[in-house]
Design an enzyme around this catalytic site. Structure first.
Site, PDB file in Angstrom:
ATOM      1  N   GLU A 175      77.495  64.764  48.434  1.00  0.00           N
ATOM      2  CA  GLU A 175      76.453  65.767  48.656  1.00  0.00           C
ATOM      3  C   GLU A 175      76.529  66.832  47.558  1.00  0.00           C
ATOM      4  OE1 GLU A 175      75.126  65.859  53.038  1.00  0.00           O
ATOM      5  OE2 GLU A 175      76.827  67.203  52.851  1.00  0.00           O
TER       6      GLU A 175
ATOM      7  N   GLY B 249      69.597  71.451  51.251  1.00  0.00           N
ATOM      8  CA  GLY B 249      68.683  72.428  51.818  1.00  0.00           C
ATOM      9  C   GLY B 249      67.755  73.077  50.801  1.00  0.00           C
TER      10      GLY B 249
ATOM     11  N   GLU C  61      79.424  73.384  53.184  1.00  0.00           N
ATOM     12  CA  GLU C  61      79.235  74.678  53.851  1.00  0.00           C
ATOM     13  C   GLU C  61      80.563  75.176  54.426  1.00  0.00           C
ATOM     14  OE1 GLU C  61      75.975  73.433  56.313  1.00  0.00           O
ATOM     15  OE2 GLU C  61      74.704  73.313  54.524  1.00  0.00           O
TER      16      GLU C  61
ATOM     17  N   ASN D 220      73.150  65.320  60.386  1.00  0.00           N
ATOM     18  CA  ASN D 220      73.999  66.488  60.569  1.00  0.00           C
ATOM     19  C   ASN D 220      73.101  67.622  61.034  1.00  0.00           C
ATOM     20  OD1 ASN D 220      75.653  68.699  60.391  1.00  0.00           O
ATOM     21  ND2 ASN D 220      75.958  68.597  58.173  1.00  0.00           N
TER      22      ASN D 220
ATOM     23  N   HIS E 158      82.583  69.356  54.731  1.00  0.00           N
ATOM     24  CA  HIS E 158      81.210  69.667  54.326  1.00  0.00           C
ATOM     25  C   HIS E 158      81.237  70.880  53.394  1.00  0.00           C
ATOM     26  CE1 HIS E 158      77.022  70.849  54.409  1.00  0.00           C
ATOM     27  NE2 HIS E 158      76.754  69.611  54.792  1.00  0.00           N
TER      28      HIS E 158
ATOM     29  N   SER F   1      68.780  67.016  50.733  1.00  0.00           N
ATOM     30  CA  SER F   1      67.306  66.970  50.719  1.00  0.00           C
ATOM     31  C   SER F   1      66.745  65.552  50.817  1.00  0.00           C
ATOM     32  CB  SER F   1      66.750  67.699  49.486  1.00  0.00           C
ATOM     33  OG  SER F   1      67.112  69.066  49.508  1.00  0.00           O
TER      34      SER F   1
ATOM     35  N   LYS G 275      73.845  70.499  61.956  1.00  0.00           N
ATOM     36  CA  LYS G 275      74.377  71.828  61.614  1.00  0.00           C
ATOM     37  C   LYS G 275      74.284  72.735  62.854  1.00  0.00           C
ATOM     38  CE  LYS G 275      73.376  70.825  56.838  1.00  0.00           C
ATOM     39  NZ  LYS G 275      73.070  71.284  55.484  1.00  0.00           N
TER      40      LYS G 275
HETATM   41  P1  13P Z   1      69.670  68.778  53.846  1.00  0.00           P
HETATM   42  O1  13P Z   1      69.281  67.343  54.139  1.00  0.00           O
HETATM   43  O2  13P Z   1      69.020  69.771  54.732  1.00  0.00           O
HETATM   44  O3  13P Z   1      69.529  69.077  52.382  1.00  0.00           O
HETATM   45  O4  13P Z   1      71.242  68.891  54.181  1.00  0.00           O
HETATM   46  C1  13P Z   1      72.111  67.936  53.690  1.00  0.00           C
HETATM   47  C2  13P Z   1      73.433  68.122  54.322  1.00  0.00           C
HETATM   48  O5  13P Z   1      74.119  69.102  54.085  1.00  0.00           O
HETATM   49  C3  13P Z   1      73.886  67.100  55.281  1.00  0.00           C
HETATM   50  O6  13P Z   1      75.229  67.275  55.601  1.00  0.00           O
END
Ligand code: 13P
Length: 249
Positions: free
Chosen positions: A167, A173, A97, A9, A95, A212, A11
């Protein structure tokens, strides 16, 4: 046997030249990814470029979001038919976010799941609890609520053509990945919950872990019985690191 699936992803990251270099890097190391299905989910602006760059590689691609409507006066939005037109196989829905920053409710996420499938896209449905919810022992309640909203809208059969990504919000992150045991416990909860509705569908459903994940911790996570690969953020922006994760699949 469920084939592991590792999806990047990206982002909101990447220019055209960065995307081209990243795909080239991933392709050049793909020969020793023996097992996992590899997927990349770039921002909308890069999907066409990525599609062309992936041609003949066996890597699939998808988007990070879609609108519930097919077309019309929805300024700034992108629909399922548009993504299908670009050849996308997958689309991430729900997601954390998007839930947290753009107010996507469980019901909106369920409608996006439905819209994806209506247009032949495989939804990667994200679920996960916040740190506060985990500390309050609400993890299973939250995951159950997020799943129920989708099951109630589309039915359990729809999960025959879907992927779920667990997740935990606190692991995204932050570098604070869930331990393999913590992740496995929630994955098992998800599979058992869906198995109560349809055993065969739950058994075939691929459940990714996200939060992560990097080369150094992927093997421990993916080695768990109910973890079938990962949804990768930061590490998916670096070809060698992403390949290391894919190799663990
Ligand atoms: P990270 O791997 O940067 O922690 O992000 C995970 C994520 O949100 C994947 O959709």
């Amino acid at each position: 046997m469920r084939r592991p699936i590792v999806a990047g992803n990206w982002k909101m990251n990447g220019t055209q030249s960065e995307a081209a270099a990243l795909i080239e890097g991933i392709r050049s190391g793909l020969a020793d990814v023996k097992n996992a299905e590899v997927v990349v989910c770039p921002p909308f602006t890069l999907i066409s470029l990525v599609a062309a760059a992936l041609d003949g590689s066996g890597i699939s691609y998808g988007a990070q979001n879609l609108n519930v409507y097919d077309a019309g006066a929805y300024t700034g939005e992108v629909s399922g038919p548009m993504l299908r037109d670009l050849g996308c196989t997958y689309v991430i829905v729900g997601h954390s976010e998007r839930r947290a920053l753009y107010g996507e409710s469980d019901d909106v996420v369920a409608e996006k799941f439905r819209a994806a499938q209506q247009h032949g896209l495989v939804p990667i449905l994200c679920v996960g609890e916040t740190l506060e919810q985990r500390v309050d022992n609400d993890t299973e309640t939250v995951i159950a609520r997020q799943l129920d909203a989708v099951v109630d809208t589309v039915g359990i059969e729809a999960f025959g053509q879907a992927v779920i990504a667990y997740e935990p919000v606190w692991a995204i992150g932050t570098g604070m990945t869930a331990t393999p045991e913590q992740a496995q416990a929630v994955h098992q909860f998800i599979r058992d919950k869906l198995a109560a509705l349809d055993g065969a569908i739950a058994d075939g459903l691929r459940l990714q872990y996200g939060g992560s994940v990097k080369g150094a911790n992927a093997q421990g996570l993916f080695g768990q019985p109910d973890i079938d690969g990962g949804l990768i953020g930061g590490a998916s922006l670096h070809a060698e690191e992403f390949l290391n994760v894919c190799r663990a699949g």
